[in-house]
Design a protein around this motif. Structure first.
Motif, PDB file in Angstrom:
ATOM      1  N   GLY A  69       0.804  -1.217   0.000  1.00 34.68           N
ATOM      2  CA  GLY A  69       0.000   0.000   0.000  1.00 34.68           C
ATOM      3  C   GLY A  69       0.828   1.254   0.000  1.00 34.68           C
ATOM      4  O   GLY A  69       0.335   2.320   0.373  1.00 34.68           O
ATOM      5  N   THR A  81      -2.727  -5.708   0.418  1.00 31.13           N
ATOM      6  CA  THR A  81      -3.241  -4.469   0.995  1.00 31.13           C
ATOM      7  C   THR A  81      -4.410  -3.952   0.171  1.00 31.13           C
ATOM      8  O   THR A  81      -4.305  -3.800  -1.060  1.00 31.13           O
ATOM      9  N   THR A 141      -6.748  -0.621  -0.265  1.00 32.46           N
ATOM     10  CA  THR A 141      -6.673   0.808   0.046  1.00 32.46           C
ATOM     11  C   THR A 141      -7.901   1.523  -0.490  1.00 32.46           C
ATOM     12  O   THR A 141      -8.288   1.336  -1.653  1.00 32.46           O
ATOM     13  N   LYS A 194      -6.023   1.870   4.904  1.00 37.46           N
ATOM     14  CA  LYS A 194      -5.356   0.697   4.355  1.00 37.46           C
ATOM     15  C   LYS A 194      -5.502  -0.476   5.320  1.00 37.46           C
ATOM     16  O   LYS A 194      -5.280  -0.318   6.523  1.00 37.46           O
ATOM     17  N   THR A 215      -4.104  -4.414   5.675  1.00 42.59           N
ATOM     18  CA  THR A 215      -3.119  -5.364   5.161  1.00 42.59           C
ATOM     19  C   THR A 215      -3.238  -6.689   5.885  1.00 42.59           C
ATOM     20  O   THR A 215      -3.293  -6.727   7.118  1.00 42.59           O
TER      21      THR A 215
END
Length: 891
Positions: free
Chosen positions: A257, A644, A646, A668, A670
């Protein structure tokens, strides 16, 4: 004289029977017709002159193929610094049209005709029958003054918003920022690291590690991966830096990200010949110099650049660490002084062949060579904390290294423009290869009774290493427009990387009187990484609402070998030792961008992307690096990639005078975050229980933040750019026995101001501020080659203390046409960029501080030369954007 003679010929014909000439382009002798003169001045809405605006003069001619009249480019030029332009030797008959374009302004077109008032027989009123008065009217008709042509500002959907018509410091899209290095006089004579310190949204730490929104980004050159590091690229070779915080499916999905930093190198396609030379020196006596040269004739364009940069870096630092795991506990105090001497040479050649209006071939080559001799003096005090008292020891370690690297790259590209406007096909090949070698000697003296006493013992360690790194990419892209607002983009990409590294360690044996090879702390490994990708993207709009939907598919495979651990028995590889790898057949990466244009030059955009961060080889290799007793490291071959997702919401507003604001909020999430991890193990070399720094996949992490960027043209002589990023992140490590850093709100800001002062002086003042923030989760550097600088960096609880820095530079242009420029820059004016860190875990407590090259001063001189031949500028360039097709060559 030629023009005067042509006028007399024309007048004689006019007064002798003008009506007898047939009307048409062949009505009069050619020399008599090409005597027209058109001139004017381009200004903005505030009546400020616009330099470097593109002005084209088009002539309407009959096309025998299409049997229609078409506008053909007759002449072209760029406006002067005062906004003026002038065309001479123009035909008096036939339709002419002037077309003007300037970045950030709406295009302008105007038909131009020469209206000559012929003298009537016997004269007219007020002329008293004077034939010369009538002739004067005819002559005046040959000169056409268009006056001040005022251009209006233009903000187009998903296109750049800039400060002025000349190249601005920062150009903003709603999903991308483009930083213009040309106006960055602070970084002149430095490297790409100096440039990045002034790029909005980007942070650079004392070791040159770059982060974008608090994560390590992908670094590209011209949109392709490179083996070069940022300190191997001269700042003077860079034209701009593109900051893409949330890349779409069109871009490589690697990098998690963190986004992409794309470095665009300088290139020139002006007709004729032109170039520049430059030379500089800093306060340590390190010199830099180089130059660019470009020549274009007909279908061939050749550009060449060469630079040399010397380095004399100096770093001072201290580390205080208490080892809680030791029995008895120990307290270590380190003081280091680092000096790096050396230089690197950078060269680039670009050849463009314009085969036709629709086909262009390009070939570029890069070559870099560097040689450095870093050295370090490290003073170490060790206190053993016994219950009955403290036992102290003192040692001094001196390191001397010779390090060299050679990098070379080649880029080949082809572009075909179809007959339909905007439809094009591109194909390119990129190869980059880097080789490095190092030879280090570490001398450690142990003193019997502390500093200043006699040397009790000395150990000598030698490290000899070499490595290779290769990138190869193939890519093709196709753009198909269906209407003025709808287009399809698709492409294929193959990326292959090979890397190998050897580090052999030797210790001096007093009995043998020679260095003895130590296999336990030596390494020899290689890896192979392949990624294949395809993408498709559709962009369209419904009135003021625009959208882009994309999908990228990637298949990846990586494998590696530690050749000192791998055994071969009866022709079969024993995979349980040094061979490891993983394969992911297909991973999908969707992207969605929604845009809504509002009234009052406002725009909203909502975007979603999915990206991947694959573990690098250093994080995977199961080799234990014992070279630094305070930072023993080992890779984890069981690591898997992190993914990730976003989401970003952006708002952009532009005011009069191109003042603009861009605000974004982002989130974000992850999974399988790759993070550092501290464990304990038995140290066979030290014969004790010790700490081991390795890597694991944490369950997940969450990051949220807001970023604000403003561009303000305060007056004609001052513009200001400001950028602030406020962020917070938290890691979920429930799956591992690891202390979690508490979530900490922090912020990072940048300020950049440019003053245009009287007497052709310019002043630039920049500043950065980093508030208290968590230690980085994972720098992603993973360097395990040779003994580092004895500074422990590991996963733990802790923070980086606040710090700030201020830089300033002044320049002045002189000589004819401002051909020469001298600049003086000052970085870290107040010696305030001190990197202070605090970290702790159940195993140790540590404080750490370093300062590098404070109050650096650079003096630089640049001289521009060349001749622009606008008569050679007669082709449609690579840019697909209508009017820009024909003007690209003049920019």
């Amino acid at each position: 004289m030629k023009k005067t003679l042509s006028i007399l010929i024309f007048l004689l014909g006019a007064m002798g029977g003008y009506a007898q000439f047939p009307v048409g382009v062949n009505a009069a002798p050619k020399s008599a017709q090409n005597i027209g003169h058109i001139y004017g001045k381009i200004v903005d809405s505030l009546d400020h002159p616009l330099p470097d605006a593109s002005v084209m003069l088009l002539q309407s001619k009959y096309d025998s193929v299409s049997k229609k009249r078409k506008d053909i480019l007759y002449k072209g030029l760029s406006t002067k610094s005062n906004g003026e332009f002038s065309f001479e030797e123009l035909p008096l008959f036939g339709g002419l049209k002037i077309r003007i374009s300037a970045t950030g302004f709406k295009g302008y077109e105007q038909s131009v005709t020469f209206q000559m008032k012929m003298p009537a027989e016997g004269g007219t009123a007020g002329q008293s029958g004077n034939p010369m008065a009538g002739a004067s009217n005819v002559i005046n008709g040959f000169d056409k003054d268009l006056g001040d042509i005022r251009l209006t500002n233009d903000v187009k959907q998903l296109q750049a918003v800039i400060v002025t018509a000349s190249k601005p410091t920062l150009r903003m899209d709603i999903d991308k920022k483009v930083y213009n290095v040309e106006k960055d006089i602070v970084s002149q004579g430095g490297t790409a690291l100096d440039v990045m310190r002034n790029v909005p949204s980007v942070n650079v730490d004392i070791d040159g590690n770059v982060t974008l929104r608090n994560a390590a980004p992908q670094i590209y050159i011209e949109g392709r991966p490179t083996t070069l590091t940022l300190d191997q690229i001269p700042a003077d070779a860079i034209e701009s830096v593109e900051v893409i915080t949330n890349p779409s499916a069109k871009y490589d999905a690697s990098g998690g990200g963190s986004g992409i930093l794309n470095i665009i190198l300088k290139k020139n396609r002006k007709s004729g010949y032109n170039g520049n030379v430059r030379v500089g020196v800093n306060k340590y006596g390190a010199v830099n110099g180089g130059g660019d040269f470009n020549v274009r004739e007909g279908k061939i364009n050749l550009s060449a650049s060469a630079f040399v940069n010397q380095m004399r870096d100096k770093t001072h630092g201290t580390t205080i660490r208490q080892n809680l795991i030791d029995t008895p506990q120990t307290a270590i105090q380190q003081a280091n002084y680092d000096l790096n001497k050396g230089a690197f040479v950078f060269g680039r050649v670009v050849l463009d062949y314009f085969a036709s209006n629709r086909n262009t071939f390009s070939l570029a080559g890069i070559r870099v060579h560097g040689s450095f001799e870093p050295s370090q003096v490290l003073n170490i005090n060790t206190d053993s904390l016994y219950s009955g008292g403290i036992s102290s020891g003192y040692s001094e370690r001196m390191s001397n290294t010779n390090r060299q690297f050679n990098a070379s790259g080649i880029q080949a590209s082809y572009k075909h423009n179809f007959a339909k406007e905007g439809e094009n096909l591109t194909a390119d090949f990129n190869f980059f290869s880097g080789k490095n070698s190092n030879n280090s000697l570490y001398t450690t003296n142990y003193y019997a009774n502390g500093q200043g006493s006699a040397i009790d013992n000395t150990t000598l360690q030698k490290v000899i290493g070499e490595g290779n790194n290769q990138f190869m990419t193939f890519q093709t892209d196709y753009v198909k427009p269906f209407s003025t607002v709808t287009k399809l983009e698709t492409g294929l990409r193959a990326s292959m990387q090979k890397m190998s590294n050897v580090n052999d360690n030797y210790f001096f044996n007093d009995s043998a009187k020679d260095f003895i090879y130590s296999p336990l702390i030596s390494s020899n490994y290689n890896n192979d990484n392949k990624v294949y990708a395809a993408y498709i993207s559709v962009t369209s709009a419904i009135k003021n609402f625009g959208y882009q939907v994309g999908l990228r598919a990637e298949s990846s495979r990586y494998q590696g070998n530690d050749n000192y651990m791998t055994e071969e028995k009866n022709g079969t590889l024993n995979d349980t030792l040094g061979h490891f790898g993983n394969q992911y057949p297909v991973s999908l990466f969707p992207s969605l961008f929604l845009s809504q244009k509002l009234g009052g030059k406002q725009e909203l955009q909502l975007s979603f992307t999915r990206r991947i961060n694959r573990p690098n080889f250093f994080q995977l290799i199961p080799f234990i690096d014992y070279s630094d007793s305070l930072n023993i490291k080992k890779g984890n071959p069981n690591l898997v990639p992190e993914f990730t997702n976003t989401v970003e919401l952006s708002y952009m507003k532009t005011w009069k005078g191109n003042n603009s604001f861009l605000g974004s909020i982002y989130y974000k999430y992850t999974t399988n975050l790759i993070t550092s991890y501290i464990d304990t193990f038995y140290n066979a070399i030290g014969g004790k229980e010790d700490l081991l720094n390795t890597f694991v996949n944490a369950n997940s992490s969450k990051t949220m933040g807001a970023e604000l960027t403003t561009i303000n043209t305060v007056t004609r002589w001052l513009d200001i750019t400001a950028n602030i990023n406020i962020y917070n992140s938290k890691i979920n490590t429930n799956n591992v026995n690891e202390q979690v850093q508490p979530a900490l709100w922090s912020w990072f800001g940048k300020f950049n101001s440019n003053f245009r002062l009287p007497g052709k002086f310019k002043l630039q003042i920049t500043a950065t501020y980093q508030a208290k923030t968590n230690l980085p989760v994972n720098s992603n550097s993973g360097n395990m080659g040779g003994p580092p600088m004895m500074t422990a960096q590991s996963a733990s609880q802790g923070y980086i203390k606040p710090f700030y820095g201020v830089d300033a530079a002044v320049s002045r242009s002189f000589l004819k046409n401002d051909a020469a420029t001298v600049s003086l820059s000052f970085s870290d004016l107040f010696r305030s960029r001190i990197n202070d860190q605090y970290s702790s875990s159940e195993y140790f407590i540590q404080t750490y501080s370093r300062l590098r090259d404070p109050q650096m001063i650079r003096l630089n001189f640049t001289y521009h030369f060349g001749k622009l031949d606008v008569s050679l500028f007669k082709r449609k360039n690579l840019n697909n954007n209508g009017m820009q097709d024909a003007t690209q060559g003049m920019q």
